[in-house]
Design a protein around this motif. Structure first.
Motif, short mmCIF file in Angstrom:
data_model
loop_
_atom_site.label_atom_id
_atom_site.label_comp_id
_atom_site.label_asym_id
_atom_site.label_seq_id
_atom_site.Cartn_x
_atom_site.Cartn_y
_atom_site.Cartn_z
N ILE A 18 2.23 -19.05 2.60
CA ILE A 18 3.29 -18.36 3.10
C ILE A 18 3.86 -17.13 3.51
N LEU A 19 4.11 -16.74 5.06
CA LEU A 19 4.07 -15.41 5.11
C LEU A 19 5.91 -15.44 5.29
N TYR A 20 6.27 -14.06 5.30
CA TYR A 20 7.71 -14.35 5.03
C TYR A 20 7.64 -12.88 6.59
N ASN A 21 9.06 -12.92 6.77
CA ASN A 21 9.12 -11.27 8.37
C ASN A 21 7.94 -11.25 8.54
N GLU A 22 7.17 -12.32 9.16
CA GLU A 22 5.98 -12.35 9.58
C GLU A 22 5.90 -11.59 11.16
N PRO A 23 5.34 -10.86 11.47
CA PRO A 23 5.65 -10.01 12.89
C PRO A 23 5.18 -11.29 14.27
N MET A 24 5.39 -11.47 15.30
CA MET A 24 4.71 -12.71 15.81
C MET A 24 4.16 -11.97 16.64
N SER A 25 4.38 -11.11 16.90
CA SER A 25 2.99 -9.94 18.27
C SER A 25 1.97 -10.29 17.36
N LEU A 26 1.71 -10.08 15.74
CA LEU A 26 0.15 -10.34 15.41
C LEU A 26 -0.40 -11.93 15.30
N HIS A 27 1.00 -12.88 16.18
CA HIS A 27 0.15 -14.49 16.23
C HIS A 27 0.31 -14.52 17.85
N THR A 28 0.98 -13.65 18.95
CA THR A 28 0.51 -14.13 20.42
C THR A 28 -0.17 -13.44 21.17
N ARG A 31 0.41 -10.01 22.51
CA ARG A 31 1.32 -9.10 21.29
C ARG A 31 2.87 -8.33 21.42
N VAL A 32 2.94 -9.42 21.95
CA VAL A 32 4.34 -8.63 21.79
C VAL A 32 5.51 -9.83 20.57
N GLY A 33 6.70 -9.61 20.41
CA GLY A 33 7.27 -10.92 20.06
C GLY A 33 8.00 -10.17 17.87
N GLY A 34 9.02 -10.33 18.04
CA GLY A 34 9.98 -9.69 16.50
C GLY A 34 9.19 -10.62 15.08
N MET A 35 9.82 -10.44 14.12
CA MET A 35 9.62 -10.99 12.99
C MET A 35 10.30 -12.70 13.03
N ALA A 36 8.93 -13.70 12.98
CA ALA A 36 9.72 -14.76 12.31
C ALA A 36 10.29 -15.40 11.01
N ASP A 37 11.07 -15.60 9.97
CA ASP A 37 11.80 -15.45 8.75
C ASP A 37 10.30 -15.88 7.61
N LEU A 72 6.07 -16.30 24.43
CA LEU A 72 6.59 -15.41 24.80
C LEU A 72 7.40 -15.59 23.61
N VAL A 73 7.64 -13.91 22.54
CA VAL A 73 8.87 -15.02 21.57
C VAL A 73 9.62 -13.33 21.21
N SER A 74 10.76 -13.62 21.55
CA SER A 74 11.58 -12.63 21.47
C SER A 74 11.72 -11.62 20.71
N ASP A 75 11.86 -9.85 20.95
CA ASP A 75 12.07 -9.05 19.72
C ASP A 75 13.02 -9.34 19.08
N LYS A 76 13.65 -9.76 18.76
CA LYS A 76 14.61 -10.16 17.07
C LYS A 76 13.75 -10.98 16.75
N GLY A 77 13.05 -11.98 17.19
CA GLY A 77 11.96 -13.00 16.14
C GLY A 77 12.35 -13.79 16.44
N GLU A 295 8.82 -21.38 38.44
CA GLU A 295 9.45 -21.65 36.84
C GLU A 295 7.73 -20.76 35.40
N PRO A 296 8.77 -20.35 34.92
CA PRO A 296 7.61 -19.77 33.95
C PRO A 296 6.46 -21.10 33.41
N GLU A 297 5.43 -20.82 32.83
CA GLU A 297 4.31 -21.83 32.73
C GLU A 297 4.92 -21.40 30.64
N VAL A 298 4.48 -20.21 30.61
CA VAL A 298 4.63 -19.56 29.48
C VAL A 298 5.94 -20.23 28.63
N CYS A 299 5.99 -20.20 26.81
CA CYS A 299 6.50 -20.61 26.29
C CYS A 299 7.28 -19.94 25.71
N MET A 300 8.79 -20.06 25.66
CA MET A 300 10.00 -18.94 24.83
C MET A 300 10.26 -19.19 23.88
#
Ligand SMILES: Cc1cc2nc3c(=O)[nH]c(=O)nc-3n(C[C@H](O)[C@H](O)[C@H](O)COP(=O)(O)OP(=O)(O)OC[C@H]3O[C@@H](n4cnc5c(N)ncnc54)[C@H](O)[C@@H]3O)c2cc1C
Length: 307
Positions: A18-28, A31-37, A72-77, A295-300
């Motif tokens: 389990i990873l808590y407050n994990e930066p999604m920039s590390l998983h995309t 290299r963009v995106g805030g933290m997933a709970d 693409l993950v939001s900056d707010k995670g 239309e974007p191909e990228v998932c948000m």
């Protein structure tokens, strides 16, 4: 995640999965995106299914992540739980002209093993940086091939029935960058690919040729999520963007690639806000110039990424 839910999760996997407050920039790959709970990392199919059953039974938002190469993950995670189906579920077995692989196996790896076993059919996918699960969900394709051509069947988890099912490829309703998996919110656990006996030298040479074509045409030296927009029927997104004078157009550190106008790249410290603003502006400009709405191909994933 509520404590009661965490206790149930810990009955399935251990704390180190389990990873808590994990930066999604590390998983995309952007290299963009805030933290997933929370990010949960199932170690095998049994754990993945148990977690999927648990989450499809409760109100907590959840999302299945593969290699994050079309995301693409939001900056707010992301205020929810990410279930990561990647390297822990990546077994690949080759049997004559069939390959059975877990959803987390990388296409690049499957294509390479197929070539080693003189199996042809995966060459088109050898440069797509996704997992098998993500590729089936998206019906990934390139250079005249699509997942639709090679998926014989897929084992999926159905969040509605909370059961696993084997679905034949012909029933997966594949269309351009879409499938029944996305429409129904199924989760791919593994799949059987049907290939054909081929000459290993020709297979390798076709793979090398496609790799060279990608290196020549695509900005692989920068983080991106591949083609940002879907190809509108009868057109190429990159050409429409180029014709609108937007090659090289920037918002912050997000840029329409100079090398391939169909790619938005992260030139350094791009934020999701930079990327989505650029996407919105490109859509607007291209629409005004050509009447075609890209239309974007990228998932948000996450808040604030509306078009
Ligand atoms: C440099 C580059 C080149 C690319 N070239 C191509 C190309 O030629 N052709 C092409 O089609 N794409 C291309 N892509 C985009 C991307 O690689 C593909 O869409 C890929 O199939 C996404 O797989 P993934 O595992 O990374 O999925 P992710 O990005 O992790 O997820 C994408 C979507 O699939 C869903 N998903 C992931 N795993 C599963 C699963 N097990 N079950 C159900 N749903 C799942 C996610 O929930 C999400 O909705 C490229 C990307 C990059 C960065």
């Amino acid at each position: 995640m509520k404590e009661s839910l965490r206790t149930k999760v810990l009955a399935i996997i251990s704390e180190d999965q389990i990873l808590y407050n994990e930066p999604m920039s590390l998983h995309t790959t952007f290299r963009v995106g805030g933290m997933a709970d929370t990010v949960l990392i199932p170690g095998n199919e049994k754990e993945a299914v148990a977690l999927l059953r648990l989450f499809s039974d409760c109100k907590e938002p959840w999302f299945v992540l593969g290699n994050g190469s079309n995301l693409l993950v939001s900056d707010k995670g992301y205020r929810g739980t990410v279930i990561w189906i990647d390297h822990n579920l990546s077994e690949i077995t080759i049997d004559d002209d069939k390959i059975r692989a877990d959803a987390g196996a990388l296409l690049v790896k499957i294509a390479s093993l197929a070539a080693e076993a003189s199996q042809s059919g995966m060459e088109f996918a050898s440069g797509i940086p996704g997992t098998l699960g993500g590729a089936i969900a998206m019906n990934a394709g390139a250079y005249g091939g699509e997942m639709k051509d090679i998926v014989e069947s897929a084992r999926i988890f159905n969040p509605e029935t909370k059961q696993c099912e084997e679905i034949a490829g012909k029933d997966l309703c594949f269309s351009y960058r879409n499938s029944l998996i996305r429409q129904k919110g199924y989760v791919v656990l593994s799949a059987t690919l049907k290939l054909a006996k081929g000459d290993p030298v020709s297979i390798r040479s076709r793979m090398a040729e496609l790799k060279e074509a990608r290196t020549q045409k695509q900005p692989l030296e920068f983080p991106s999520a591949g083609s940002t927009f879907k190809r509108p029927e009868g057109y190429f997104a990159g050409k429409l963007i180029d014709d609108a004078g937007l090659r090289g157009y920037r918002v912050g550190d997000a840029q329409v690639s100079e090398k391939h106008a169909g790619f938005v790249i992260n030139t350094g410290r791009a934020t999701a806000e930079d990327v989505i603003t650029l996407i919105r502006n490109v859509r607007k400009e291209v629409y005004e110039k050509s009447g075609i709405l890209l239309e974007p191909e990228v998932c948000m994933l996450g808040e604030g990424l509306e078009l």
